[in-house]
Scaffold this motif. Structure first.
Motif, PDB file in Angstrom:
ATOM      1  N   LYS A 140       0.837  -1.207   0.000  1.00  0.00           N
ATOM      2  CA  LYS A 140       0.000   0.000   0.000  1.00  0.00           C
ATOM      3  C   LYS A 140       0.868   1.251   0.000  1.00  0.00           C
ATOM      4  O   LYS A 140       0.654   2.181  -0.746  1.00  0.00           O
ATOM      5  CB  LYS A 140      -0.875   0.008   1.263  1.00  0.00           C
ATOM      6  CG  LYS A 140      -2.173  -0.757   1.077  1.00  0.00           C
ATOM      7  CD  LYS A 140      -3.023  -0.643   2.316  1.00  0.00           C
ATOM      8  CE  LYS A 140      -2.794  -1.855   3.198  1.00  0.00           C
ATOM      9  NZ  LYS A 140      -3.664  -1.905   4.370  1.00  0.00           N
ATOM     10  N   ILE A 141       1.853   1.224   0.869  1.00  0.00           N
ATOM     11  CA  ILE A 141       2.739   2.383   1.003  1.00  0.00           C
ATOM     12  C   ILE A 141       4.162   1.927   0.697  1.00  0.00           C
ATOM     13  O   ILE A 141       4.624   0.923   1.228  1.00  0.00           O
ATOM     14  CB  ILE A 141       2.710   2.914   2.451  1.00  0.00           C
ATOM     15  CG1 ILE A 141       1.284   3.307   2.850  1.00  0.00           C
ATOM     16  CG2 ILE A 141       3.654   4.093   2.625  1.00  0.00           C
ATOM     17  CD1 ILE A 141       0.658   4.358   1.979  1.00  0.00           C
ATOM     18  N   SER A 142       4.837   2.659  -0.165  1.00  0.00           N
ATOM     19  CA  SER A 142       6.217   2.288  -0.482  1.00  0.00           C
ATOM     20  C   SER A 142       7.220   3.026   0.385  1.00  0.00           C
ATOM     21  O   SER A 142       8.252   2.484   0.733  1.00  0.00           O
ATOM     22  CB  SER A 142       6.526   2.576  -1.951  1.00  0.00           C
ATOM     23  OG  SER A 142       5.838   1.651  -2.746  1.00  0.00           O
ATOM     24  N   GLY A 143       6.917   4.266   0.702  1.00  0.00           N
ATOM     25  CA  GLY A 143       7.906   4.986   1.486  1.00  0.00           C
ATOM     26  C   GLY A 143       7.416   6.324   2.004  1.00  0.00           C
ATOM     27  O   GLY A 143       6.297   6.757   1.722  1.00  0.00           O
ATOM     28  N   ILE A 144       8.279   6.938   2.758  1.00  0.00           N
ATOM     29  CA  ILE A 144       7.987   8.245   3.337  1.00  0.00           C
ATOM     30  C   ILE A 144       9.076   9.223   2.905  1.00  0.00           C
ATOM     31  O   ILE A 144      10.249   9.033   3.206  1.00  0.00           O
ATOM     32  CB  ILE A 144       7.943   8.159   4.872  1.00  0.00           C
ATOM     33  CG1 ILE A 144       6.775   7.251   5.263  1.00  0.00           C
ATOM     34  CG2 ILE A 144       7.774   9.532   5.496  1.00  0.00           C
ATOM     35  CD1 ILE A 144       6.899   6.692   6.625  1.00  0.00           C
ATOM     36  N   ALA A 145       8.666  10.219   2.176  1.00  0.00           N
ATOM     37  CA  ALA A 145       9.615  11.227   1.704  1.00  0.00           C
ATOM     38  C   ALA A 145       9.415  12.489   2.541  1.00  0.00           C
ATOM     39  O   ALA A 145       8.370  12.667   3.170  1.00  0.00           O
ATOM     40  CB  ALA A 145       9.366  11.523   0.242  1.00  0.00           C
ATOM     41  N   PHE A 146      10.412  13.329   2.538  1.00  0.00           N
ATOM     42  CA  PHE A 146      10.228  14.593   3.254  1.00  0.00           C
ATOM     43  C   PHE A 146      11.063  15.676   2.613  1.00  0.00           C
ATOM     44  O   PHE A 146      11.981  15.395   1.848  1.00  0.00           O
ATOM     45  CB  PHE A 146      10.581  14.444   4.742  1.00  0.00           C
ATOM     46  CG  PHE A 146      11.972  13.926   4.980  1.00  0.00           C
ATOM     47  CD1 PHE A 146      13.054  14.775   4.973  1.00  0.00           C
ATOM     48  CD2 PHE A 146      12.180  12.570   5.195  1.00  0.00           C
ATOM     49  CE1 PHE A 146      14.332  14.294   5.182  1.00  0.00           C
ATOM     50  CE2 PHE A 146      13.463  12.078   5.407  1.00  0.00           C
ATOM     51  CZ  PHE A 146      14.537  12.939   5.399  1.00  0.00           C
ATOM     52  N   ASN A 147      10.699  16.884   2.898  1.00  0.00           N
ATOM     53  CA  ASN A 147      11.440  18.020   2.366  1.00  0.00           C
ATOM     54  C   ASN A 147      11.592  19.072   3.453  1.00  0.00           C
ATOM     55  O   ASN A 147      10.609  19.546   4.007  1.00  0.00           O
ATOM     56  CB  ASN A 147      10.693  18.598   1.157  1.00  0.00           C
ATOM     57  CG  ASN A 147      11.513  19.637   0.445  1.00  0.00           C
ATOM     58  OD1 ASN A 147      12.626  19.985   0.887  1.00  0.00           O
ATOM     59  ND2 ASN A 147      11.002  20.159  -0.639  1.00  0.00           N
ATOM     60  N   ARG A 148      12.864  19.393   3.731  1.00  0.00           N
ATOM     61  CA  ARG A 148      13.129  20.363   4.787  1.00  0.00           C
ATOM     62  C   ARG A 148      13.091  21.804   4.283  1.00  0.00           C
ATOM     63  O   ARG A 148      13.086  22.729   5.091  1.00  0.00           O
ATOM     64  CB  ARG A 148      14.529  20.140   5.377  1.00  0.00           C
ATOM     65  CG  ARG A 148      14.737  18.812   6.034  1.00  0.00           C
ATOM     66  CD  ARG A 148      16.185  18.722   6.519  1.00  0.00           C
ATOM     67  NE  ARG A 148      16.583  17.351   6.783  1.00  0.00           N
ATOM     68  CZ  ARG A 148      16.501  16.786   7.990  1.00  0.00           C
ATOM     69  NH1 ARG A 148      16.059  17.465   9.011  1.00  0.00           N
ATOM     70  NH2 ARG A 148      16.874  15.536   8.144  1.00  0.00           N
ATOM     71  N   ASP A 149      13.157  21.981   2.975  1.00  0.00           N
ATOM     72  CA  ASP A 149      13.309  23.351   2.452  1.00  0.00           C
ATOM     73  C   ASP A 149      11.984  24.040   2.170  1.00  0.00           C
ATOM     74  O   ASP A 149      11.792  24.592   1.096  1.00  0.00           O
ATOM     75  CB  ASP A 149      14.103  23.339   1.136  1.00  0.00           C
ATOM     76  CG  ASP A 149      15.371  22.543   1.255  1.00  0.00           C
ATOM     77  OD1 ASP A 149      16.025  22.666   2.300  1.00  0.00           O
ATOM     78  OD2 ASP A 149      15.706  21.801   0.312  1.00  0.00           O
ATOM     79  N   GLU A 150      11.064  23.977   3.112  1.00  0.00           N
ATOM     80  CA  GLU A 150       9.756  24.542   2.844  1.00  0.00           C
ATOM     81  C   GLU A 150       9.534  25.834   3.625  1.00  0.00           C
ATOM     82  O   GLU A 150      10.127  26.051   4.687  1.00  0.00           O
ATOM     83  CB  GLU A 150       8.668  23.543   3.250  1.00  0.00           C
ATOM     84  CG  GLU A 150       8.743  22.209   2.545  1.00  0.00           C
ATOM     85  CD  GLU A 150       7.982  22.195   1.239  1.00  0.00           C
ATOM     86  OE1 GLU A 150       6.949  22.886   1.136  1.00  0.00           O
ATOM     87  OE2 GLU A 150       8.417  21.491   0.317  1.00  0.00           O
TER      88      GLU A 150
END
Ligand code: ASP
Ligand code: MG
Length: 409
Positions: free
Chosen positions: A251-261
């Motif tokens: 169902k879920i492959s991964g968790i991405a994130f972005n610090r530059d927001e």
């Protein structure tokens, strides 16, 4: 017997010893009967060194001349690499981008590949040579040397694989594949055996910087199976392919994130046609990319609030523009916050499963993490939270969706 395009990045060819080690690997592939095309980057640090040289003369170097200069980095590697292959008893030939006619447009420093004439490469392969090609570079219609933008060798490799209709394009790098999330944030992150092009694009654009995004787009478009694997360890790596080819889709492959927001809010703008355009028009005219956008229902039916996110680097400029828009629109107030991050759950499997969002929000609530913004797409749910919750949030979601696999937890 397969036709394989392999790409080795800067660290994999960062010293003579490494070049020799990689050449030995390539030789063993070739001895197993495969046809091999090897695309290489400049030795690690070399492109940066060349850029610094150029800047010591011109603060903003001429784009055409910068390309002439930068292309030398990869040219050094192809020659050394072919020598190492020959020395190991493996026939090889090196070519620059222009020699194998990687035709690009004329946008210096960020050129796009238009066409590749694969005939020369094929002829070498047929007589049993390994073909070594300089990544990151091409040539335009007028014969000017062009480069493809930082990290562009990935795209060179994929384009080469597409042109040759290769069986697989293997990107060798310093990590052994694509992970469920960044292992520096969640040490229990697990390597994925497979992921779809679509998911990889989300993972890459959201911060899992394993591959140049453009190379993944290219691979998806031309259906080139793409494998990310380590130059230093044995292993299967991660195969990036079409959804149909993945039998058991999680169902879920991964968790991405972005610090530059960063986020900006304009309060109390008139709720009437054209307002969103007036707010975002100047921002997009200034080439500032806007990611999430939220407009509230007008509580008093006269005014509304409008929030959007931009890259943190663009925050000061965007803020300035928004303040002046606020004056024109007689808005109540402008607010901003550049200490936020975005965390995204990615998975093509979420299309067919309700309840993913509620599990996600529940897991964050349990940790007392306040969600500031939410956006969804077919294969992704993103939340904006305070910067200080990044690690905690990623780990909580990794746990909630059982991404660490059977052995852990
Ligand atoms: N040498 C170029 C860079 O450092 C291209 C690449 O490595 O892919 O960006
Ligand atoms: Mg690279």
């Amino acid at each position: 017997m397969a036709l394989i395009v392999q790409k080795y990045g800067g660290t994999s060819v960062g010293s003579i010893d490494r070049i020799k080690a990689v050449a030995a690997k390539v030789k063993s592939w070739s001895e197993r009967g495969h046809q091999l095309v090897v695309v290489v980057s400049a030795m690690s640090g070399e492109t940066d060194r060349l850029i610094a040289l150029a800047k010591s003369i011109q603060p903003r170097p001429s784009p055409r001349e910068l390309d002439v200069l930068l292309a030398t980095g990869e040219q050094v590697t192809i020659a050394l690499f072919s020598m190492a292959l020959e020395d190991a008893g493996c026939q090889a030939r090196s070519y620059t981008g222009s020699q194998v006619h990687i035709l690009t447009d004329s946008a210096h420093n960020k050129a796009r590949i238009r066409d590749i004439d694969a005939a020369r490469v094929r002829a070498d392969l047929e007589v049993g040579r390994v073909v070594v090609i300089a990544g990151f570079q091409g040539v335009d219609e007028q014969g000017n040397i062009t480069t493809l933008g930082r990290g562009g060798s990935d795209t060179s490799a994929v384009a080469m694989a597409a042109a040759l209709k290769a069986d697989e394009c293997q990107i060798y790098t310093d990590v052994d594949g694509v992970y469920t999330t960044d292992p520096r944030v969640e040490p229990r992150a697990r390597r994925l055996d497979r992921i779809t092009f679509e998911e990889m694009l989300e993972m890459a654009s959201l911060g899992s910087k394993v591959l140049q995004i453009r190379s993944v787009e290219f691979a998806g478009k031309y259906k080139v199976p793409l494998r990310v694997l380590s130059s230093f360890e044995e292993g299967e790596g991660t195969l990036i392919s079409l959804e149909e080819e993945i039998v058991e889709q999680a169902k879920i492959s991964g968790i991405a994130f972005n610090r530059d927001e960063a986020k900006l809010t304009i309060l109390g703008v008139p709720d009437q046609p054209g307002v969103a355009h007036k707010i975002l028009g100047p921002i997009s005219d200034a080439n500032i990319e806007v990611d999430m956008i939220i407009q509230n229902i007008a509580a008093d039916e006269k005014t509304t609030d409008f929030t959007f996110t931009v890259n943190r680097n663009d925050y000061p400029r965007a803020m300035e523009m928004l303040r002046s828009t606020a004056e024109t629109l007689s808005a109540k107030q402008v607010l901003g916050d550049n200490r936020i991050v975005k965390i995204s759950l990615v998975g093509v499997g979420m299309r067919s499963h309700a309840g993913i969002a509620s599990t996600m929000f529940g897991a964050l609530a349990k940790e007392g993490i306040n969600i500031r913004m939410i956006s969804t797409s077919e294969i992704k749910i993103s939340v904006v939270v305070d910067e200080k919750y990044l690690e905690l949030g990623v780990r909580a979601l990794h746990e909630a969706f059982g991404l660490a696999g059977e052995t852990a937890a």
